[in-house]
Scaffold this motif. Sequence first.
Motif, short mmCIF file in Angstrom:
data_model
loop_
_atom_site.label_atom_id
_atom_site.label_comp_id
_atom_site.label_asym_id
_atom_site.label_seq_id
_atom_site.Cartn_x
_atom_site.Cartn_y
_atom_site.Cartn_z
N MET A 1 0.84 -1.20 0.00
CA MET A 1 0.00 0.00 0.00
C MET A 1 0.87 1.24 0.00
SD MET A 1 -2.88 1.18 2.80
CE MET A 1 -3.81 -0.33 2.58
N GLY A 2 0.60 2.20 -0.87
CA GLY A 2 1.36 3.43 -0.92
C GLY A 2 0.72 4.52 -0.08
N TYR A 3 1.53 5.49 0.32
CA TYR A 3 1.02 6.55 1.20
C TYR A 3 1.36 7.94 0.68
CZ TYR A 3 -0.39 2.97 4.46
OH TYR A 3 -1.02 1.89 5.02
N LYS A 4 1.58 8.04 -0.63
CA LYS A 4 1.72 9.33 -1.31
C LYS A 4 2.88 10.17 -0.80
CE LYS A 4 -3.19 9.56 -2.51
NZ LYS A 4 -4.45 10.34 -2.45
N ALA A 5 3.94 9.51 -0.35
CA ALA A 5 5.15 10.27 -0.03
C ALA A 5 5.76 10.78 -1.32
CB ALA A 5 6.15 9.37 0.71
N ILE A 6 6.27 12.02 -1.29
CA ILE A 6 6.81 12.66 -2.50
C ILE A 6 8.24 12.20 -2.76
CG2 ILE A 6 7.29 14.84 -3.66
CD1 ILE A 6 4.31 14.24 -3.14
N GLY A 7 9.10 12.27 -1.75
CA GLY A 7 10.46 11.79 -1.89
C GLY A 7 11.35 12.66 -2.76
N ASP A 8 11.10 13.98 -2.75
CA ASP A 8 11.94 14.88 -3.54
C ASP A 8 12.91 15.66 -2.67
OD1 ASP A 8 10.24 16.64 -2.26
OD2 ASP A 8 9.48 17.60 -4.09
N GLY A 9 12.92 15.40 -1.37
CA GLY A 9 13.82 16.10 -0.46
C GLY A 9 13.39 17.52 -0.14
N ILE A 10 12.24 17.92 -0.64
CA ILE A 10 11.75 19.30 -0.42
C ILE A 10 10.41 19.28 0.31
CG2 ILE A 10 11.06 21.44 -1.54
CD1 ILE A 10 12.91 20.65 -3.88
N ALA A 11 9.46 18.52 -0.22
CA ALA A 11 8.15 18.42 0.41
C ALA A 11 8.26 17.60 1.69
CB ALA A 11 7.17 17.76 -0.56
N ASP A 12 7.49 17.97 2.72
CA ASP A 12 7.52 17.28 3.99
C ASP A 12 6.66 16.02 3.90
OD1 ASP A 12 7.57 16.45 6.61
OD2 ASP A 12 6.95 18.37 7.46
N ASP A 13 7.31 14.87 4.04
CA ASP A 13 6.61 13.59 3.95
C ASP A 13 6.21 13.04 5.32
OD1 ASP A 13 6.54 13.11 1.12
OD2 ASP A 13 8.70 12.79 1.20
N TYR A 14 6.14 13.90 6.31
CA TYR A 14 5.80 13.51 7.68
C TYR A 14 4.51 12.69 7.74
CZ TYR A 14 3.60 14.20 12.26
OH TYR A 14 2.94 14.01 13.45
N GLN A 15 3.44 13.20 7.14
CA GLN A 15 2.15 12.55 7.28
C GLN A 15 2.12 11.18 6.61
OE1 GLN A 15 -0.30 14.03 9.30
NE2 GLN A 15 -0.99 11.89 9.23
N ALA A 16 2.77 11.06 5.47
CA ALA A 16 2.82 9.76 4.79
C ALA A 16 3.55 8.73 5.64
CB ALA A 16 3.48 9.91 3.42
N PHE A 17 4.67 9.14 6.26
CA PHE A 17 5.42 8.23 7.13
C PHE A 17 4.58 7.83 8.34
CE2 PHE A 17 8.90 8.97 4.50
CZ PHE A 17 10.04 8.30 4.93
N LEU A 18 3.90 8.79 8.95
CA LEU A 18 3.11 8.50 10.14
C LEU A 18 1.94 7.59 9.80
CD1 LEU A 18 2.97 9.09 13.16
CD2 LEU A 18 1.45 11.01 12.63
N ASP A 19 1.27 7.83 8.67
CA ASP A 19 0.15 6.98 8.27
C ASP A 19 0.61 5.55 8.00
OD1 ASP A 19 -1.50 9.16 8.49
OD2 ASP A 19 -1.62 9.56 6.33
N ALA A 20 1.76 5.42 7.33
CA ALA A 20 2.28 4.08 7.04
C ALA A 20 2.62 3.34 8.33
CB ALA A 20 3.49 4.18 6.13
N TRP A 21 3.24 4.06 9.28
CA TRP A 21 3.57 3.44 10.56
C TRP A 21 2.31 3.01 11.30
CZ3 TRP A 21 7.23 1.31 13.43
CH2 TRP A 21 6.97 1.13 14.80
N THR A 22 1.31 3.86 11.35
CA THR A 22 0.08 3.54 12.08
C THR A 22 -0.57 2.28 11.52
OG1 THR A 22 -0.25 5.88 12.61
CG2 THR A 22 -2.16 4.43 12.79
N THR A 23 -0.62 2.18 10.21
CA THR A 23 -1.20 1.00 9.58
C THR A 23 -0.41 -0.25 9.93
OG1 THR A 23 -2.09 2.29 7.74
CG2 THR A 23 -1.82 -0.08 7.39
N MET A 24 0.92 -0.18 9.79
CA MET A 24 1.75 -1.35 10.08
C MET A 24 1.65 -1.73 11.55
SD MET A 24 5.87 -1.99 9.72
CE MET A 24 6.22 -0.93 11.13
N CYS A 25 1.77 -0.76 12.42
CA CYS A 25 1.79 -1.02 13.86
C CYS A 25 0.50 -1.70 14.32
CB CYS A 25 2.00 0.31 14.61
SG CYS A 25 2.17 0.17 16.39
N ASN A 26 -0.62 -1.38 13.67
CA ASN A 26 -1.91 -1.92 14.06
C ASN A 26 -2.31 -3.17 13.28
OD1 ASN A 26 -2.41 0.06 16.03
ND2 ASN A 26 -3.10 1.51 14.47
N THR A 27 -1.37 -3.73 12.53
CA THR A 27 -1.64 -4.94 11.77
C THR A 27 -1.46 -6.17 12.66
OG1 THR A 27 -0.91 -3.93 9.70
CG2 THR A 27 -0.93 -6.34 9.79
N ALA A 28 -2.43 -7.07 12.63
CA ALA A 28 -2.32 -8.29 13.42
C ALA A 28 -1.32 -9.24 12.78
CB ALA A 28 -3.68 -8.95 13.55
#
Length: 363
Positions: A1-28
Amino acid sequence: MGYKAIGDGIADDYQAFLDAWTTMCNTAGTNAILFIPKGKTFLVSRISFKGPCTLQKPFVQVDGDIVAPTREGWKGGHPRPTDTWITFSNVNGLTINGSGRIDGRGSDWWDLPDKDRPSALTLENCNDCQLSWLTHVNSQRNHISICDCNNVLISHITINAPEDSHNTDGIDISLSQNIRIEHSSIGTGDDCVAINGGCKFINITDVNCGPGHGISIGSLGGNGRVDTVEEVHVQNVHFSGTMNGARIKTWEGGQGFARKISFDQITLAEVYNPIVIDQHYFSDVHRSVKASAVAISDVTFSGISGTSTNDIVINLNCSAVVPCTSIVMNNINIQSTKSVASSSCVNARGTATETSPNVPCLS
């Protein structure tokens, strides 16, 4: 599953990283990975990955690069002394692995006091974890901090920062036990590894250290604090161009102990202070002698050889109030590139065999 991180070193990808972590962390179950792909640079502002997780063994694969915001882009004004750029807290069974680089972009922070600089990566209250293969560069302050953790393996990592980047410890450990650091290379503007109060069963093996201030236990007992450190074992370490090699440092007026410590099979290349025990760290010569000190005992230095850029290559500066006891030196040969190597030894008790230069106060 992708989380729309930009990965250009300019845009802040904070929310994409946090959303990906939350999903993984809560996976059984046990099979889920947070994957950071190679070939991209992800700018991430201050972020905290929190547990506990439903997932039994969270896995973060870092093959891309992660960069910190600039000092001007730091959210929330100046950091507090306990602030960290990237934090993992209350996560058990965590693995962080990969070929990527974590860049603190610290150069525009290094002119600030420590209290106004964040550490780069912190594991806090994380047990049974592994951190391996990554490259960590140019932290704002500490590169990796381990706090209140049990059973952590750090291996095959590289840490780099300029020699003049003050207080950029490579790995800083506190209130933790069963920590292993192996097969790594660390060069910074401060300690390669710093072991602070509340630590026990720390093993450091096969590490190249330099530049930097060496591997330090302490400082302990600052401002009258009670600190304890025991069962620290450093083996097969090469120090190159460092300020110190094997060092134990405590404040006058502190309490507690540092004991059951060994430095074994150590090589030195132009190290200024190869072997140091200093129970007067940050003492004020204008004040009266303190009535207490952190007790240092059962410390072994063995199989240590190489060169120093200082004439005093062994310096045991112990307290008259609480002398160092059971200090053992064996099979030591340190030469000075400056003059004839010598030692300084005050209030230390123990033995020295096959040790050059001679340490007079050890029988």
